[in-house]
Design an enzyme around this catalytic site. Structure first.
Site, PDB file in Angstrom:
ATOM      1  N   LYS A  23      17.833 166.031  69.356  1.00 59.95           N
ATOM      2  CA  LYS A  23      16.417 166.380  69.591  1.00 59.95           C
ATOM      3  C   LYS A  23      16.047 166.178  71.060  1.00 59.95           C
ATOM      4  O   LYS A  23      15.524 167.079  71.706  1.00 59.95           O
ATOM      5  CB  LYS A  23      15.527 165.515  68.696  1.00 59.95           C
ATOM      6  CG  LYS A  23      14.056 165.590  69.039  1.00 59.95           C
ATOM      7  CD  LYS A  23      13.210 164.769  68.097  1.00 59.95           C
ATOM      8  CE  LYS A  23      12.910 163.367  68.567  1.00 59.95           C
ATOM      9  NZ  LYS A  23      11.966 163.238  69.671  1.00 59.95           N
ATOM     10  N   ASN A  24      16.332 164.980  71.568  1.00 58.79           N
ATOM     11  CA  ASN A  24      15.827 164.659  72.908  1.00 58.79           C
ATOM     12  C   ASN A  24      16.553 165.406  74.024  1.00 58.79           C
ATOM     13  O   ASN A  24      15.973 165.615  75.092  1.00 58.79           O
ATOM     14  CB  ASN A  24      15.883 163.145  73.146  1.00 58.79           C
ATOM     15  CG  ASN A  24      14.825 162.420  72.324  1.00 58.79           C
ATOM     16  OD1 ASN A  24      13.920 163.044  71.780  1.00 58.79           O
ATOM     17  ND2 ASN A  24      14.948 161.103  72.222  1.00 58.79           N
ATOM     18  N   ARG A  95       5.479 164.194  72.845  1.00 61.01           N
ATOM     19  CA  ARG A  95       5.652 163.500  74.118  1.00 61.01           C
ATOM     20  C   ARG A  95       6.454 164.358  75.107  1.00 61.01           C
ATOM     21  O   ARG A  95       6.208 164.373  76.299  1.00 61.01           O
ATOM     22  CB  ARG A  95       6.362 162.168  73.852  1.00 61.01           C
ATOM     23  CG  ARG A  95       6.766 161.388  75.060  1.00 61.01           C
ATOM     24  CD  ARG A  95       5.596 160.743  75.748  1.00 61.01           C
ATOM     25  NE  ARG A  95       6.027 159.995  76.926  1.00 61.01           N
ATOM     26  CZ  ARG A  95       5.197 159.466  77.802  1.00 61.01           C
ATOM     27  NH1 ARG A  95       3.889 159.595  77.643  1.00 61.01           N
ATOM     28  NH2 ARG A  95       5.642 158.810  78.837  1.00 61.01           N
ATOM     29  N   CYS A 119       4.711 160.105  69.278  1.00 60.56           N
ATOM     30  CA  CYS A 119       4.581 158.966  68.372  1.00 60.56           C
ATOM     31  C   CYS A 119       3.797 157.840  69.026  1.00 60.56           C
ATOM     32  O   CYS A 119       3.969 157.559  70.210  1.00 60.56           O
ATOM     33  CB  CYS A 119       5.977 158.458  68.000  1.00 60.56           C
ATOM     34  SG  CYS A 119       6.809 159.522  66.824  1.00 60.56           S
ATOM     35  N   ARG A 124       2.879 154.342  76.676  1.00 63.34           N
ATOM     36  CA  ARG A 124       3.634 155.469  77.217  1.00 63.34           C
ATOM     37  C   ARG A 124       2.950 156.133  78.427  1.00 63.34           C
ATOM     38  O   ARG A 124       2.601 157.316  78.386  1.00 63.34           O
ATOM     39  CB  ARG A 124       3.913 156.493  76.111  1.00 63.34           C
ATOM     40  CG  ARG A 124       4.561 155.866  74.903  1.00 63.34           C
ATOM     41  CD  ARG A 124       5.005 156.875  73.898  1.00 63.34           C
ATOM     42  NE  ARG A 124       6.360 157.323  74.125  1.00 63.34           N
ATOM     43  CZ  ARG A 124       7.026 158.103  73.287  1.00 63.34           C
ATOM     44  NH1 ARG A 124       6.469 158.517  72.195  1.00 63.34           N
ATOM     45  NH2 ARG A 124       8.251 158.479  73.545  1.00 63.34           N
ATOM     46  N   PRO A 125       2.759 155.376  79.518  1.00 60.26           N
ATOM     47  CA  PRO A 125       2.124 155.959  80.708  1.00 60.26           C
ATOM     48  C   PRO A 125       3.062 156.924  81.431  1.00 60.26           C
ATOM     49  O   PRO A 125       4.218 157.065  81.055  1.00 60.26           O
ATOM     50  CB  PRO A 125       1.837 154.728  81.580  1.00 60.26           C
ATOM     51  CG  PRO A 125       2.880 153.733  81.186  1.00 60.26           C
ATOM     52  CD  PRO A 125       3.198 153.996  79.740  1.00 60.26           C
ATOM     53  N   ASP A 127       3.122 156.874  85.037  1.00 57.37           N
ATOM     54  CA  ASP A 127       3.086 156.479  86.445  1.00 57.37           C
ATOM     55  C   ASP A 127       4.420 156.715  87.170  1.00 57.37           C
ATOM     56  O   ASP A 127       4.442 157.162  88.321  1.00 57.37           O
ATOM     57  CB  ASP A 127       2.645 155.014  86.584  1.00 57.37           C
ATOM     58  CG  ASP A 127       3.508 154.065  85.743  1.00 57.37           C
ATOM     59  OD1 ASP A 127       3.812 154.418  84.590  1.00 57.37           O
ATOM     60  OD2 ASP A 127       3.875 152.995  86.250  1.00 57.37           O
ATOM     61  N   LEU A 128       5.536 156.458  86.488  1.00 55.55           N
ATOM     62  CA  LEU A 128       6.833 156.615  87.157  1.00 55.55           C
ATOM     63  C   LEU A 128       7.164 158.086  87.394  1.00 55.55           C
ATOM     64  O   LEU A 128       7.759 158.448  88.413  1.00 55.55           O
ATOM     65  CB  LEU A 128       7.940 155.953  86.327  1.00 55.55           C
ATOM     66  CG  LEU A 128       7.781 154.445  86.116  1.00 55.55           C
ATOM     67  CD1 LEU A 128       8.823 153.932  85.132  1.00 55.55           C
ATOM     68  CD2 LEU A 128       7.903 153.705  87.444  1.00 55.55           C
ATOM     69  N   ASP A 307      15.208 153.754  69.440  1.00 54.81           N
ATOM     70  CA  ASP A 307      15.026 154.752  68.377  1.00 54.81           C
ATOM     71  C   ASP A 307      15.830 154.429  67.118  1.00 54.81           C
ATOM     72  O   ASP A 307      15.713 155.122  66.114  1.00 54.81           O
ATOM     73  CB  ASP A 307      15.402 156.156  68.884  1.00 54.81           C
ATOM     74  CG  ASP A 307      14.343 156.721  69.810  1.00 54.81           C
ATOM     75  OD1 ASP A 307      13.258 156.122  69.910  1.00 54.81           O
ATOM     76  OD2 ASP A 307      14.599 157.761  70.443  1.00 54.81           O
ATOM     77  N   VAL A 329      11.609 147.898  74.724  1.00 58.54           N
ATOM     78  CA  VAL A 329      11.310 149.176  75.385  1.00 58.54           C
ATOM     79  C   VAL A 329       9.867 149.629  75.137  1.00 58.54           C
ATOM     80  O   VAL A 329       9.152 149.996  76.071  1.00 58.54           O
ATOM     81  CB  VAL A 329      12.317 150.265  74.943  1.00 58.54           C
ATOM     82  CG1 VAL A 329      12.010 151.601  75.616  1.00 58.54           C
ATOM     83  CG2 VAL A 329      13.743 149.832  75.257  1.00 58.54           C
ATOM     84  N   ARG A 399       9.682 166.008  61.996  1.00 58.74           N
ATOM     85  CA  ARG A 399       9.658 166.279  63.439  1.00 58.74           C
ATOM     86  C   ARG A 399      11.051 166.164  64.048  1.00 58.74           C
ATOM     87  O   ARG A 399      11.342 166.821  65.045  1.00 58.74           O
ATOM     88  CB  ARG A 399       8.753 165.259  64.148  1.00 58.74           C
ATOM     89  CG  ARG A 399       7.279 165.492  63.953  1.00 58.74           C
ATOM     90  CD  ARG A 399       6.478 164.524  64.765  1.00 58.74           C
ATOM     91  NE  ARG A 399       6.974 164.506  66.152  1.00 58.74           N
ATOM     92  CZ  ARG A 399       6.548 163.701  67.080  1.00 58.74           C
ATOM     93  NH1 ARG A 399       5.626 162.824  66.816  1.00 58.74           N
ATOM     94  NH2 ARG A 399       7.042 163.753  68.300  1.00 58.74           N
TER      95      ARG A 399
END
Ligand code: UD1
Length: 418
Positions: A23-24, A95, A119, A124-125, A127-128, A307, A329, A399
């Site tokens: 998926k990812n 996401r 999710c 989950r910002p 900024d990076l 995960d 994480v 999903r």
């Protein structure tokens, strides 16, 4: 649409299962495909809801997408600039929609991207991601829920990530691929999906070196050309079926996997007593009648994957003894514990740690999936529980797991979608 999964326990998972594409990796490579001129053809893309949403976003952007008869996916971007922000209604579902920031910057030096959803497992910002794209020369602003990035001139740079964020590494890699000069990403994420993206970009003519290590070096190229590429197998889907064998005391042969990607999971499952035999592209997992406790700390790759945390938590609920699971994480990834407790689990959460006291029996119950992986973990609990389990909000599971009802049927497990 079906949103419930029902399983009558106990059941044992026995048989063979073919693992789908990751998926990812699939999602980021679909986004990266808009950087190439012409039609990209992708093999081994999983047919899951997240991929459907990604396809809807691409279609809204004017990209022509098509499933071919041989199950491959064709992606053909338009010739002009893509100016419209990615649609909020779709982006909030996923996401990975944030990956259009890097893909659009790489394609056309400007991007408008709706802030992503996905999710609810932490803040989950971004900024990076923003720091990285800015270091390459972009001006980034946030207006009405959209991220806008523009640039007069982009230039390669040395970027140090405070945390090896998967998404930030991917966004920077995609942009840097088309930026003049050399870019170094230090403290980069090392996940196999990062390596897959690098291989894909290189297939298109990109120059990415060092993916899979802490430092990725990218030399910008003036153009990327479309080609054909096969996505790696999904290590998290594989891990989930491995736990299905372990928790139910069954024997499962996983086909189409890359064993090295599974080493962090294999090591922990062996600690709990499962017997695992590694072959070239398959893996045999034999569950043990006695499940031993194990301590787990989630970490960026090659550490134990966050995960897989919920699925292992499920297994440890049946262990003979006490285990400690530390989530390093995401800060909000123990929400499923309350649902596990409804099934008889004994778990205490203290901050980022869960202390699991194994119990001899779990009981079926009506429970609710709280995110994708936690939802899958409920199926694993249900396998080992006495009586009927009804999992609500099963949409979360669809999903990310291709054909899950039929795959479990292939393992002799009756799972019914309603
Ligand atoms: C990706 C995966 C997800 C997996 C996660 C970690 C996709 C589509 N999703 O998510 O399944 O669980 O990697 O392996 O590939 N962070 C910041 N600032 C940022 C970015 C991230 O503080 O700008 C923090 C996050 O809040 C989180 C941690 O870094 O605590 C890890 O996030 P990241 O690696 O970015 O995960 P995702 O790319 O969102």
């Amino acid at each position: 649409m079906k949103n419930k999964l029902i399983l009558d326990g106990k059941q044992t998972a026995n048989g063979e299962v073919r693992i789908s594409g990751a998926k990812n990796a699939g999602l980021v490579i679909m986004a990266a495909s808009i950087m190439a001129e012409g039609e990209t053809v992708l093999d081994n893309v999983p047919r899951i809801r997240d991929v459907d949403v990604m396809l809807d976003i691409l279609t809204e952007m004017g990209v022509v997408c098509r499933w071919n008869e041989d199950q491959s996916l064709s992606i053909c971007p338009p010739t002009g600039n893509i100016d419209k922000p990615t649609p909020y209604e779709l982006s909030k579902k996923l996401r990975a929609s944030n990956l259009f920031l890097g893909a659009l910057m790489g394609r056309q030096g400007e991007a408008a991207v709706s802030l992503p959803g996905g999710c609810d497992i932490g803040t989950r910002p971004m900024d990076l991601h923003i720091k990285g794209i800015s270091a390459l020369g972009a001006e980034v602003s946030l207006e009405q829920g959209n991220i806008y990035a523009t640039a007069k001139q982009l230039q390669g740079a040395r970027i140090y990530l405070d945390f090896p964020s998967v998404g930030a590494t991917e966004n920077i890699m995609m942009t840097a691929c088309r930026v003049p000069g050399q870019t170094f990403i230090e403290n980069a994420a090392k996940e196999p999906e990062i390596v897959d993206l690098a291989n894909f970009l290189n297939t298109m003519g990109g120059r990415v070196r060092g993916a899979g290590t802490d430092i990725i070096k990218i030399e910008g190229v003036p153009e990327l050309k479309a080609g054909r590429y096969a996505i790696i197998p999904d290590r998290i889907e594989a891990g989930t079926y491995m736990v299905a064998a372990a928790i139910s005391g069954g024997t499962v042969l996983l086909e189409n996997i890359i064993p090295t990607h599974l080493h962090p999971i294999i090591a922990k499952l062996q600690e709990t007593g499962a017997h695992i035999e590694e072959r070239e592209s398959s893996l045999l997992v034999e569950g043990s009648a006695d499940i031993r406790p194990a301590d787990i700390k989630t970490l960026p790759y090659p550490g134990f994957p966050t995960d897989m945390q919920s699925q292992m938590l499920a297994l440890l609920c049946r262990a003979d003894g006490t285990s400690v699971v530390v989530e390093n994480v995401f800060e909000n990834r123990f929400q499923i514990v309350d649902e596990f407790k409804r099934m008889g689990a004994q778990i205490k959460v203290k901050g980022m740690s869960a202390i699991v006291q194994g119990v001899p029996q779990l009981n079926g119950s009506t429970v609710k999936a709280t995110d994708l992986r936690a939802g899958a973990a409920l199926i694993l609990m249900a396998l080992a529980a006495e009586g009927r389990t009804v999992i609500e909000e099963a949409n979360y599971i669809f999903r990310g797991y291709e054909d899950i009802v039929n795959k479990f049927a292939g393992l002799g497990v009756t799972l019914t979608a309603e």
